[in-house]
Design an enzyme around this catalytic site. Structure first.
Site, PDB file in Angstrom:
ATOM      1  CE  LYS A  67      -3.865   0.877   0.785  1.00 54.33           C
ATOM      2  NZ  LYS A  67      -4.667   0.696   1.991  1.00 54.33           N
ATOM      3  CG  HIS A  68      -0.526   4.716  -0.095  1.00 58.30           C
ATOM      4  ND1 HIS A  68      -0.981   5.506  -1.143  1.00 58.30           N
ATOM      5  CD2 HIS A  68      -1.623   4.390   0.628  1.00 58.30           C
ATOM      6  CE1 HIS A  68      -2.290   5.652  -1.036  1.00 58.30           C
ATOM      7  NE2 HIS A  68      -2.708   4.979   0.024  1.00 58.30           N
ATOM      8  CG  ASN A 231      14.134   6.867   9.702  1.00 57.76           C
ATOM      9  OD1 ASN A 231      15.133   6.698   9.026  1.00 57.76           O
ATOM     10  ND2 ASN A 231      14.022   7.868  10.556  1.00 57.76           N
ATOM     11  CG  HIS A 392      13.907   7.702   0.775  1.00 57.64           C
ATOM     12  ND1 HIS A 392      12.890   7.925   1.664  1.00 57.64           N
ATOM     13  CD2 HIS A 392      15.058   7.617   1.520  1.00 57.64           C
ATOM     14  CE1 HIS A 392      13.389   8.003   2.901  1.00 57.64           C
ATOM     15  NE2 HIS A 392      14.681   7.812   2.829  1.00 57.64           N
TER      16      HIS A 392
END
Length: 392
Positions: A67-68, A231, A392
């Site tokens: 999810k996301h 994180n 990221h």
């Protein structure tokens, strides 16, 4: 297929949108059903990387629920106990294939976060797994292939609009990857770091014992973190992530968030929860929401007079804080991974409350001695990997 036009980018106002190969070659995927979007593909590709690596590390079929652009759950295909089958709402499906068990675990660990997920499977999707997927609220699935019956079942989902993607498992990306932000191109080498038993060889605590099943769980934790927005911290038990804290600015907030999810997973197995008598016709998502409230601090939101009758046949007794703590104290042998070093011992103090016995983290903090001391206080074994896993 050289390129695929998407409906829009991250948001409807971001057009045009497409995926394509920079070198002009064919895409390594085929869309068998539906019309996947930009975020769907981000979830699909990150999920595929995660399950592929987990399968190589453990030798077991693997599944993840994304999810996301972060996993809500990840697991390998170990058999389900009667209790796990019940809390994952699959006890009516009979004995499941290893791949279906992997997805039931990945979906079931944090069902609230997995609602509307994108699924990645390490192996060819079989009928058992497709039947499980078909009845869950999900946006799509990526796998290296689909059995004919499985594909037919998935094509019936969402009135024929469910996203089904087949990926070429032999595809190898270029060693350099690129990303564009604000019209500026970033370039870096792909994170090809291999996570295996040697990753946990440097044990720095008084307790040096990390058994093979704990090494497997630590590997699952670190591979999951490798594809989780940083994180991030991940708790794992018996071959599945039970709590993932993603994208927090503070390490302790990651540890608390993931720890609360791990606690909720364990609390769902308590007799007080297993004995809840739901009204006929209550859907799985509504049951999940009710359980989440019941085991939390806002339990009166579901137990107040005039409210409980909408969900339960019989009004449940309050699951008291003391009863919850007593049950949580029975959770043991949990493994914990962190994508960067723990700067303070408070992370270990919080982890201890969720039954953590084995820890893996890069090390390198000026307060490493305090973190080791906290582990020694509880008899934990902690390995320093020396390698960060930011994503990221």
């Amino acid at each position: 297929m050289k390129e695929l036009e998407l409906k829009y980018g991250c948001n409807p106002n971001q057009k045009p949108s497409r995926i394509y190969m920079q070198d002009g070659s064919d895409l390594p995927i085929e869309v068998l059903c539906g019309r996947p979007g930009y975020i769907n593909f981000l979830d699909a590709f990150n999920g595929w990387l995660l399950v592929s690596e987990m399968k190589k590390a453990t030798g077991l079929p693997a599944a993840t629920s994304f999810k996301h652009v972060s996993p809500a759950g990840a697991a390998v295909g170990l058999p389900l106990s009667e209790t796990l089958a019940k809390i994952y709402w699959v006890d009516d499906l009979g004995e499941l294939s290893p791949l279906a068990c992997a997805y039931a675990r990945a979906r079931g660990a944090d069902r609230m976060s997995s609602f509307g997920d994108f699924i990645a499977l390490s192996d060819v999707c079989d009928a058992d797994t497709a039947r499980l997927i078909k009845r869950e609220v999900s946006d799509g699935v990526i796998a290296p292939g689909y059995e004919p019956e499985a594909l037919e079942l998935l094509k019936q989902k969402k009135k024929g609009n469910y996203n089904v993607i087949q990926i070429d498992p032999s595809y190898e990306p270029a060693p350099l990857e690129h990303k564009e932000v604000f019209g500026i191109t970033f370039e870096q080498g792909r994170n090809e770091l291999k996570i295996d038993d040697e990753f946990f060889a440097k044990v720095v605590t008084a307790n040096k014992e990390i058994p093979e099943n704990a090494k497997r769980d630590l590997a699952i934790s670190m591979i999951t973190l490798k594809y989780t927005q940083s994180n991030s911290v991940c708790y794992v038990k018996d071959g599945q992530a039970i709590g993932i804290g993603a994208g927090q600015q503070s390490r302790i907030h990651c540890t608390r968030l993931a720890g609360q999810k791990a606690d909720n997973w364990w609390l769902r197995q308590a007799p007080q929860v297993l004995g809840l008598q739901f009204k006929e016709g209550i859907g799985r998502a509504d049951r999940d929401n009710a359980i989440d409230l019941y085991i939390g601090e806002e339990y009166m939101d579901v137990l107040a007079d005039g409210v409980w009758e909408k969900t339960f046949q019989v009004k449940p007794d309050v699951f008291t804080r003391e009863e919850k703590r007593a049950w949580l104290d029975k959770m043991t042998d949990v493994s914990l991974g962190s994508d960067a070093f723990f700067p303070f011992g408070d992370n270990i103090e919080r982890a201890h409350k969720s039954g953590v016995k084995y820890v893996a983290q890069p090390g390198g903090s000026v307060r490493d001695d305090h973190v080791i001391e906290a582990c020694d206080k509880y008899g934990m074994a902690m390995a320093f990997t020396g390698l960060r896993l930011f994503h990221h």
